[in-house]
Write an enzyme that holds these catalytic residues in place. Sequence first.
Site, PDB file in Angstrom:
ATOM      1  N   HIS A  56       0.817  -1.208   0.000  1.00  0.00           N
ATOM      2  CA  HIS A  56       0.000   0.000   0.000  1.00  0.00           C
ATOM      3  C   HIS A  56       0.857   1.267   0.000  1.00  0.00           C
ATOM      4  O   HIS A  56       0.561   2.230  -0.693  1.00  0.00           O
ATOM      5  CB  HIS A  56      -0.908  -0.031   1.228  1.00  0.00           C
ATOM      6  N   HIS A  88     -10.775   2.304  -1.171  1.00  0.00           N
ATOM      7  CA  HIS A  88     -11.000   1.918   0.223  1.00  0.00           C
ATOM      8  C   HIS A  88     -11.796   0.619   0.213  1.00  0.00           C
ATOM      9  O   HIS A  88     -12.823   0.493   0.874  1.00  0.00           O
ATOM     10  CB  HIS A  88     -11.710   3.033   1.007  1.00  0.00           C
TER      11      HIS A  88
END
Lengths: 86, 747, 233
Positions: B48, B95
């Site tokens: 990430h 998300h």
Amino acid sequence: MQKLFQAKVYVSLKKGLADPQGSTIKEALESLGYRNLSEVRFGKYIEVKLRAKTKKGAEQKLKEMCGKLLVNPIIEEYSYHIEEEG
Amino acid sequence: MKEPERITLDLVRAHGLTEEEYKKIKDMLGRDPNFTELGIFSVMWSEHCSYKSSKPLLRMFPTSGENILIKAGEENAGVVDIGEGLAVVMKMESHNHPSAVEPFQGAATGVGGIIRDIFTMGARPIALLDSLRFGHLGNGHNRYLFSGVVGGIAAYGNCMGIPTVGGEVYFDETYEGNPLVNVMCVGVARRDNLVKARAGGLGNPVLYVGADTGRDGLGGASFASRELTEESDKDRPAVQIGDPFKEKLLLEACLELLNTGVVVGMQDMGAAGLTSSTSETASRGNSGMRIDLSLVPRREEGMIPYELMLSESQERMLVIIKRGKERETRRVFDKWDLHAVPIGEVTDDGYLTVLDKDRRVAEIPVKFLTEDAPVYMREEREPEYLGKIKDVSISTIPEPQDYDDVLKILLASPTISSKRWVYEQYDYMIRTDTVLRPGGDAAVIRIKGTEKAIALTCDGNGRYCFLDPYEGGKIAVAEAARNVVCVGAKPLAITNCLNFGNPTKPYVFWQFRRCVEGIADACGILETPVSGGNVSFYNENPKGAIDPTPVVGMLGLIEKMDFLCTPWFKKEGDLIILLGECREEIGGSEYLQLIHGLKAGQIPRLDLERERAVQNTCLEVIRAHLVSSAHDCSEGGLAVTLAECCISNSGKERGAIIELEAFPEILSIRMDALLFGETQSRILISCHPRNFLQIQRVARRNKVPCARLGVVTGDRLTIRRIKKRVLDLSLKELGEKWRKGLSHGDD
Amino acid sequence: MRFGVVVFPGSNCDYDCYYVVRDLLGEEVDFIWHKERRVEGFDCLILPGGFSYGDYLRTGAIARFSPIMRAVSGFAARGGLVIGICNGFQILLESNLLPGAMMKNKNLRFICRFVNIRVENNLTSFTNLCQIGQVLKVPIAHIDGSYYADHEIIGTLKENNQIIFRYCNEEGGLAQESNPNGSKDFIAGISNRQGNVLGLMPHPERASESILGSEDGRLIFESVVRAVKGRVK
């Protein structure tokens, strides 16, 4: 013979989760002059009237409802109070 | 939480680090890391934060161009010049995993995070878009996810006062258990007001601003870098709760502070919170930073340094100001009832030094965490499934008996139907700049004080990319560009969010590479550089990886407001014209999936030169005021596009009669392919009859086919072939199907 | 004349109102921060839409305690013109400057769309440029917009002609389908008994330019200008 029970369910955010509503209300109370507040938590209150044979049975049903619908277990926890309607 | 006494290999693995990575850490440091340092490395080296699998491929993207002011990767978001001293800052982020666990808060905090990325650069956020994907609505859990996500986006965006002006929603079983929630935020700044996310100036104070730190989302960045499994429910970090009110105060306070000129740098404490914001700002500024954790405001008792460094509590910012400007800074934050706490200062030793009062709890050269993070060339292999499903002969597919029914089914399908149920929950009008609201090809936002407006859209088609990731990647860019062209805008730049499965699976990585190549090639030829983006790997459910789903966010510029064009038919008697040609292409179409249950075949071929020519033609005729409407021909093909042109302007619907013999292709193409095939590079326009010759001339100059299909008239959509009816439906019926697809009959 | 737009923490339609007054009407306007304790030199105060204090606890419930609200009450008591739009209306309700309360929309969702409202009383400083029964096309954007008041209050509102706007269909008819949030008696906007305080859920500032789909909302602001300028003469 079924009896009528009155249940009061208090739902709040789990301890440890941020509670924006609670902290905003706390600040507002402080600005109104209420000092010495250590915490304000915001929650929901739900009343349910239900029929069951025993108190235990009613409690079981209520817990089921909480698990299924009333409470989002991912972010919320709850407590309840249940008694037979007079 | 208690600190473990020893760092074992199990602990290392639990942090998502490999043995080799751990060895590298030890070699770099020349010693064993302590527990806090292990945590810091694990989040900074997570997929990430580090882009360790995607970095080498992302270099293929064209990132420069005459309008690019700040290139992708240099800052938290790319910056595009729109003239008159103004710049657009935009970014899209996923998300997905948090939304799968708790849809409302997951989506809400996704919106909050991307907004912070925009205003920390000094830009006022002016628009949000959302690209959403779920499993089929027949399943109750998917309905719960869908309404939760939409509710969360609405709650956060509406409270912030930032209009949510567009997006897309798809439903497909590939997203079962792993929904995609990609949020895009767009801001505008004066060029000279842009702020960088870097720490400089020895001794400058480092401030912590915003909400207190709790144990929220502990290790969220490494959570996002793993697959969702049945176990995820247990090991997931505490859900982050969004506080849009706090964020609204942060937004106003930060923008006000930026105007005072005391800010050196600013960064959101997003994924990996305090860890990433401190090390990234120091790394970009080629400086160091020292912070004292005992000064960090906290919400919970007994938090250890590890937890404070890794917490992902929302609505927090790191602000570096000029030394001696503490008073001015405090004045602004006091006004907004926010606490700005000095927690450290900028150093020049290149280290991230973390203290807990007098105790040194971490000391790491910042470049180890940022630039020296590992980079992998993952193994890749063309997936075997492709061989089986690509070759579907159209002759084996029966032609439908009743085209009315087919059109009705397509219009009522949740993916194609009106998204009113979604966008009416979003405040899309606030700021009074939304001149073209959601539901068109692209949203249009005017820029007050200028003649200009910007056009925004996001597009992607996972099914196309599953069947052919290279062409699918190209189509995502081309369709997004076509959409902004249809509203009269010149495509300027893209941002993107690349949603894929586990990159250590060779076939997933092959899909990733091919998509990136497709996007890169399309951006090159259409001259829309990549201004930034986000990669989301590990989107998997028990059945395997999701369909590769790159989503492209496109920015277009309308230099003069009167270039604005809308998709719906307007005047009785206007001619209906198709720019581009129809080919016999039904592979990968909505039609094939919905009517025949097939997710297969060769997807439409995209010729980028032709695409550019069609877009240039369309833009030229719009800007010469020759057309009344323009609408991109995409999912559902020509018939759905026609229906949308007829019914999408609610209350002012217009009918049409189409004569198919106008198509030169009519003799060689099957009717279903003609009506529902999804051939690319097509735009449906309508115009006053007197403008037709001129439009033809422009098309011919650009070598673009331009056929007159019919006329705007009446209150039915009628498609005929040599006077014989092929399809004939009242607008009322079409409208009902289209509007009811998503609303559950309650509105 | 001079308008004042009150800014609460969480207000977010403040700038939109400011823009309409300054750029479209060409009148003077200032922002007033909620921590101010005085309002002087203003002819009309606007409490704009938004989510003051995040709408936490109840919409408008915390904002009513902002220092500025005492001054707003005084201003209103002296006959000053006050408009509360959306969240501003909710604050006026919580402050008891207007009667009634807001509940969640009947579909429990946020609704953002153009609706039609009918002018029920044009003898006010906010509607003097409208006709009775005139239908205005103005958007709503709220989740807590279902107006509620008991029978008695509704009776008083009717008696004193305090219902200023009602939700209606395009032709001006009252039908449940055109009551977007389930408001009691189709109420979209009311005034106080004296007629100098108006609260309405629809956003006139979003319907003040043709490019945004309607100019009808401007009539409300222009009526105020007319009322104030007429009074001075």
